[in-house]
Structures are given as C-alpha cells and as structure tokens.
Design an enzyme around this catalytic site. Structure first.
Site, PDB file in Angstrom:
ATOM      1  N   ARG A 107      -1.736   3.805  15.225  1.00  0.00           N
ATOM      2  CA  ARG A 107      -1.236   4.124  13.879  1.00  0.00           C
ATOM      3  C   ARG A 107      -0.390   5.374  14.030  1.00  0.00           C
ATOM      4  NH1 ARG A 107      -4.381   4.457   8.197  1.00  0.00           N
ATOM      5  NH2 ARG A 107      -3.903   2.244   8.447  1.00  0.00           N
ATOM      6  N   HIS A 134       2.982  -2.546   8.052  1.00  0.00           N
ATOM      7  CA  HIS A 134       1.517  -2.568   8.201  1.00  0.00           C
ATOM      8  C   HIS A 134       1.070  -4.034   8.351  1.00  0.00           C
ATOM      9  CE1 HIS A 134      -2.487  -1.265   8.168  1.00  0.00           C
ATOM     10  NE2 HIS A 134      -2.639  -0.870   6.925  1.00  0.00           N
ATOM     11  N   GLN A 137      -2.654  -5.408   7.893  1.00  0.00           N
ATOM     12  CA  GLN A 137      -3.082  -5.459   6.493  1.00  0.00           C
ATOM     13  C   GLN A 137      -2.667  -6.775   5.843  1.00  0.00           C
ATOM     14  OE1 GLN A 137      -4.787  -3.004   4.537  1.00  0.00           O
ATOM     15  NE2 GLN A 137      -4.982  -4.847   3.303  1.00  0.00           N
ATOM     16  N   ASP A 218       0.216  -0.615  -4.345  1.00  0.00           N
ATOM     17  CA  ASP A 218      -0.235   0.326  -3.316  1.00  0.00           C
ATOM     18  C   ASP A 218      -0.010   1.733  -3.880  1.00  0.00           C
ATOM     19  OD1 ASP A 218      -1.008   1.526  -0.927  1.00  0.00           O
ATOM     20  OD2 ASP A 218       0.811   1.004   0.171  1.00  0.00           O
ATOM     21  N   CYS A 259      -4.218  -2.593  -0.655  1.00  0.00           N
ATOM     22  CA  CYS A 259      -4.680  -2.362   0.718  1.00  0.00           C
ATOM     23  C   CYS A 259      -5.742  -1.277   0.779  1.00  0.00           C
ATOM     24  CB  CYS A 259      -3.500  -2.022   1.610  1.00  0.00           C
ATOM     25  SG  CYS A 259      -2.665  -0.476   1.189  1.00  0.00           S
ATOM     26  N   ARG A 287      -9.921  -7.327   6.921  1.00  0.00           N
ATOM     27  CA  ARG A 287      -9.207  -6.581   7.964  1.00  0.00           C
ATOM     28  C   ARG A 287      -9.896  -6.805   9.303  1.00  0.00           C
ATOM     29  NH1 ARG A 287      -6.169  -2.076   6.908  1.00  0.00           N
ATOM     30  NH2 ARG A 287      -5.803  -2.178   9.162  1.00  0.00           N
TER      31      ARG A 287
HETATM   32  N1   CP Z   1      -5.596  -0.148   4.249  1.00  0.00           N
HETATM   33  C1   CP Z   1      -5.705   0.711   5.282  1.00  0.00           C
HETATM   34  O1   CP Z   1      -5.006   0.602   6.305  1.00  0.00           O
HETATM   35  O2   CP Z   1      -6.653   1.674   5.102  1.00  0.00           O
HETATM   36  P1   CP Z   1      -6.928   2.944   6.026  1.00  0.00           P
HETATM   37  O3   CP Z   1      -5.765   3.889   5.823  1.00  0.00           O
HETATM   38  O4   CP Z   1      -8.226   3.496   5.512  1.00  0.00           O
HETATM   39  O5   CP Z   1      -7.016   2.496   7.448  1.00  0.00           O
HETATM   40  N1  NVA Z   2       1.414   2.857   2.039  1.00  0.00           N
HETATM   41  C1  NVA Z   2       0.219   3.537   2.463  1.00  0.00           C
HETATM   42  C2  NVA Z   2      -0.733   2.551   3.057  1.00  0.00           C
HETATM   43  C3  NVA Z   2      -2.050   3.148   3.506  1.00  0.00           C
HETATM   44  C4  NVA Z   2      -2.949   2.148   4.156  1.00  0.00           C
HETATM   45  C5  NVA Z   2       0.571   4.645   3.436  1.00  0.00           C
HETATM   46  O1  NVA Z   2       1.380   4.415   4.342  1.00  0.00           O
HETATM   47  O2  NVA Z   2       0.054   5.754   3.273  1.00  0.00           O
END
Ligand code: CP
Ligand code: NVA
Length: 301
Positions: A107, A134, A137, A218, A259, A287
């Site tokens: 990530r 992502h 997700q 989101d 998400c 997930r």
């Molecule tokens: N939806 C998601 O990726 O959550 P986290 O940021 O908690 O991993």
């Molecule tokens: N759009 C959000 C998703 C988190 C899972 C971010 O990137 O912070």
C-alpha cells in the site's frame, strides 16, 4: 508468476475465476471458527510481506488472516521503518525482498512505486491501494454484490462523491465485468479523464440514482489528499451525501457499499450505513476471501 496490479490489467476470465474461487473458499469455511485453517493449505511454507506506507485496518488484517488460513506466514512492514522510507530505492528493495519472501503486497502513495516494485521483484506483487487505484477492494465489492443480488453484468452502479482511487478501480471493473457505471459529483472532483470512456456523468444525484442496483460512496478526503483541502471538499461534496432520501430513489432492492473507513453523517448517514440496503460488513469480510483468491491466482495455486 502473476502480479495483481490493477483490474484493467487482469483479463475478464481471470477476474471471474478469482471471484468464483473466493466465493467457493468462503462457502467452504462457513460455520467454522475464525481462526480455523482452510482444508486446502496452498501457502504452506510461504512467506508474504505486507508493506504499508499509509494507515490500514481492513487491508492489514484481512491479508494477514487470509494468508494464515491458507497455511502461510506474514511479515507486516511499515514503510517508514524500512530503509525504503530513508532513501533506499524501490528497485533495490524489490530485489532484496524477493530473496526472502514469496509474495509482496504494498500500500503506497504514487502508482509509480507499485509499478517499480513489480518491475524489479521476482515474486508476485499485489496492489493494496495507491493514490490512483484500489483493485482488491473492488474485487471484494463485486463478490459482495453477486452474493446478495446475482450477476453484476448489465447492472447499474452509481458512485456519489469524490472521483478518487476507489472510483477508478470501479471504472476499470465496469469494463471488465460489463456493468453500467454512473458518476455523480462536483466537476472539480471529477475522476481521472483517462477513465472517461468507462462511465457516464450525471451531476444531479437524485437523477443519477434512479434505477440504481448499487449505490457507492467513499470518504470525501482520501489519505493522499492534503488536510488543507478538507473544508473545501466538504463544501463541494455536501450535496452528494448518501442519505435515506437518495437511497429511496434507487431500486427497492438496491445495495449500498462503502469501502470503509466511513465518516458517519458526512459522505453517508448512519441511517444508510446501518439500514436495510447496506452490505458494508459483508463487503469488509469479503476483502479477506477475495484477497485469498488473488494470492492463489498470483502464485498459480
Ligand atoms: N477499505 C480499506 O482498504 O480499508 P483500510 O484502509 O482499513 O485497509
Ligand atoms: N479513498 C480512500 C480509500 C481508503 C480505503 C483513501 O485513499 O484514503
């Protein structure tokens, strides 16, 4: 060896195979204790590195538990504690990690970091979120939709809010899984123009959601957005909140997804999150199942 970098870079038949495998693994575990191992142990003897340059709850825990259920072991690494966060190149990090582990999930911020990791790693690399996409997700989201309401092909999905990284993966999925995607949000927060062929825009959220099979939103401020933009974004996005009035205009059996993490009563009201259309907890659980199937796909197991 295959990477899982983005939905549009994975073929529709491979994506379908992953979803079907995830659903089968979930069914096989039904009614078993959370900590129980799967009957099948394809990751036995395998080590998985989980690298986080941004915070995470779901991605961290679902990958970690999923690997263990498949018989493997994990190493959770924080970007800032690695030499990666202190000047070592991504390419060198990828080469070194590939001598120790069998799979890397990362990530990160810039997409380029993910792509360089994949270019120089000699083990599969999985995208656990970048500023742009992502994909894990959205694989869980497709699985969740189909679990509740059947095939997503031909269905209408409406995204209300910021045209962000999660939206981009939905746009990729719209083409690969053949569903209709409508974006409703303010022009300054439109999605990446490179995705324009994959969805339509309807500025009025009340019109956009009519006939929707799935409504998604989101957070209004993503992890890569500057906190200084918070107030401006809230003002721009307030009219795109998913609330009971908006959901009432979707199909009676429409699903609501997010998400997570959610900011209750900003982008979505608690009444929708906790209401009859919401499948957010199944979405979070899935997930894990989806990512187990992604890891098996990457390792050819
Ligand atoms: N939806 C998601 O990726 O959550 P986290 O940021 O908690 O991993
Ligand atoms: N759009 C959000 C998703 C988190 C899972 C971010 O990137 O912070």
């Amino acid at each position: 060896m295959k990477h899982f970098l983005d939905i549009h870079e994975t073929s529709p038949s491979d994506l379908r195979g992953i979803i079907d495998n995830a659903a089968a693994m979930k069914t096989a575990r039904a009614d078993r204790p959370r900590g129980a191992l799967d009957d099948d142990q394809p990751l036995q003897g395998h080590m998985v590195a989980l690298i986080f340059e941004k915070p995470s709850t779901r991605t961290r825990v679902s990958f970690d538990v999923g690997v263990r259920q498949l018989g493997g072991q994990t190493m959770v690494l924080s970007g800032k504690d690695m030499q990666l966060g202190h000047g070592e190149t991504i390419a060198d990090t990828a080469r070194v990690l590939s001598r120790y582990v069998d799979l890397i999930m990362i990530r990160t911020f810039e997409e380029q970091t993910l792509l360089e990791m994949a270019e120089y790693a000699t083990v599969p690399v999985i995208n656990g979120l970048t500023d742009r996409t992502h994909p894990c997700q959205i694989m869980a989201d497709i699985m969740t939709f189909e679990e509740h309401n059947g095939p997503i092909k031909g269905k209408k999905v409406v995204w209300s809010g910021d045209g962000n990284n999660v939206f981009a993966s939905f746009a990729h999925a719209a083409k690969q899984f053949d569903f209709e995607l409508v974006f409703t949000g303010p022009p300054p927060l439109d999605p990446d123009p490179a995705l324009a062929d994959l969805f339509t825009i309807e500025r009025d959220p009340n019109i956009a959601v009519q006939g929707a099979d799935l409504v998604v939103t989101d957070t209004w401020v993503s992890m890569h957005d500057p906190q200084s933009a918070r107030e401006r974004r809230h003002n721009q996005l307030r009219g795109y909140q998913v609330n009971d009035t908006l959901m009432a205009q979707a199909k009676p059996d429409a699903l609501f997804m997010h998400c997570l993490p959610a900011h209750r009563d900003d982008e979505v009201t608690s009444s929708v999150m906790d209401g009859p259309h919401s499948v957010i907890w199944d979405e979070a659980e899935n997930r894990m199942h989806a990512q187990k199937a992604i890891m098996r796909y990457c390792l050819g197991k």
